[in-house]
Write an enzyme that holds these catalytic residues in place. Structure first.
Site, PDB file in Angstrom:
ATOM      1  CB  CYS A 170      -1.001  -0.047   1.145  1.00 29.90           C
ATOM      2  SG  CYS A 170      -2.409   1.030   0.845  1.00 29.90           S
ATOM      3  NE  ARG A 222      -8.930   5.755   2.889  1.00 28.42           N
ATOM      4  CZ  ARG A 222      -7.681   6.215   2.835  1.00 28.42           C
ATOM      5  NH1 ARG A 222      -7.451   7.492   2.663  1.00 28.42           N
ATOM      6  NH2 ARG A 222      -6.661   5.391   2.959  1.00 28.42           N
ATOM      7  CG  HIS A 274      -3.428  -3.155   4.016  1.00 27.88           C
ATOM      8  ND1 HIS A 274      -2.238  -2.704   4.500  1.00 27.88           N
ATOM      9  CD2 HIS A 274      -3.967  -2.107   3.342  1.00 27.88           C
ATOM     10  CE1 HIS A 274      -2.069  -1.438   4.139  1.00 27.88           C
ATOM     11  NE2 HIS A 274      -3.096  -1.045   3.425  1.00 27.88           N
TER      12      HIS A 274
HETATM   13  N1  GLN Z   1      -1.838   6.857   2.371  1.00 26.30           N
HETATM   14  C1  GLN Z   1      -1.990   6.029   1.245  1.00 26.30           C
HETATM   15  C2  GLN Z   1      -3.344   6.149   0.552  1.00 26.30           C
HETATM   16  O1  GLN Z   1      -4.352   6.389   1.172  1.00 26.30           O
HETATM   17  C3  GLN Z   1      -1.715   4.597   1.659  1.00 26.30           C
HETATM   18  C4  GLN Z   1      -2.709   4.062   2.624  1.00 26.30           C
HETATM   19  C5  GLN Z   1      -2.350   2.712   3.152  1.00 26.30           C
HETATM   20  O2  GLN Z   1      -1.169   2.361   3.257  1.00 26.30           O
HETATM   21  N2  GLN Z   1      -3.352   1.954   3.549  1.00 26.30           N
HETATM   22  O3  GLN Z   1      -3.404   5.957  -0.633  1.00 26.30           O
END
Ligand code: GLN
Length: 239
Positions: free
Chosen positions: A96, A130, A192
């Site tokens: 990520c 998101r 993840h």
């Molecule tokens: N900050 C990054 C995003 O939102 C990665 C997030 C994460 O590692 N879960 O894209």
């Protein structure tokens, strides 16, 4: 006495560690330990100059604020060693936010953050929501399962191989059908979950690659629980 040693370097383990990404290190440690392979874990954080002396380099995901703190440090203090490691076939795994930092750049608001450039990808934020949820990704004959939560959208340059194809979930940008990126032994993924406990075969593939052996050369383990965890995550992803 252990017959072999796997030298693992965890980059920014206290900062880049979200959604249980630390579990990936635990999984590597356990699966090595059960095989009498000693896992020697070295953390490398802000201000540390990274040395190219490890078999596997790992960087997990992070909140934007932590990720931005790490980005400049990564380029300044660690990119030379990471590049050298990648060239001599050490494994480099980014999850990520870590994946985004292995790419060329990460754009957030009016900030343009340089990455290490080991993967030919760029990540941008757009106005969309998101990308969150359970994910399943076709990787060769296998399926990688887990959970994703990112705002960044990652685009592969022409010629950059993805890690896999999205079966369920969003992947790199919610549109392309691609998930992650892979350039030989350098791997980036949005998965993840954490990634490795739910995909024990992938953990073994990385261990074998880092040790320079075939996965089939590793001592077989009783994977009843691991197979159940994978099946459960597949089910959660609607498969
Ligand atoms: N900050 C990054 C995003 O939102 C990665 C997030 C994460 O590692 N879960 O894209």
């Amino acid at each position: 006495m252990s017959s072999r040693t796997l030298r693992v370097c965890a980059l920014y383990p206290e900062l880049m560690n979200i959604y249980a990404d630390r579990g990936n290190l635990l999984m590597l440690e356990r699966r090595c330990g059960w095989r009498d392979i000693e896992l020697r874990l070295t953390p490398s954080t802000l201000g540390d100059t990274l040395r190219d002396e490890h078999d596997l380099y790992y960087i997990g995901g992070g909140q934007d604020a932590d990720q931005l703190r790490c980005a400049a440090d990564l380029v300044e203090h660690k990119s030379d060693a990471l590049r050298a490691a990648a060239e001599r076939s050490a494994i480099v795994l980014g999850v990520c936010g870590g994946y985004q930092l292995l790419g060329r750049s990460y754009e957030i608001g009016d900030e343009h953050v340089e990455g290490v450039g080991l993967l030919d990808v760029v990540t941008v934020r757009d106005a969309g929501p998101r990308l969150i949820g359970n994910i399943a990704v076709a990787f060769g004959d296998a399926v990688i399962v887990g959970f994703e939560n990112h705002a960044g959208r990652t685009r592969l340059a022409a010629g950059q191989e993805p890690l896999g194809r999205v079966i369920r979930g969003h992947g790199n940008d919610g549109r392309s059908g691609f998930e992650g990126a892979r350039s030989g032994n350098v791997i980036g993924t949005y998965v993840h979950g954490p990634l490795l406990p739910k995909n024990s075969w992938l953990c073994d593939w990385l261990i074998a690659g880092a040790l320079g052996v075939e996965p089939g050369d590793l001592v077989a383990l009783d994977d009843t629980l691991e197979v159940a965890a994978h099946a459960n995550a597949l089910h959660a992803a609607g498969l």
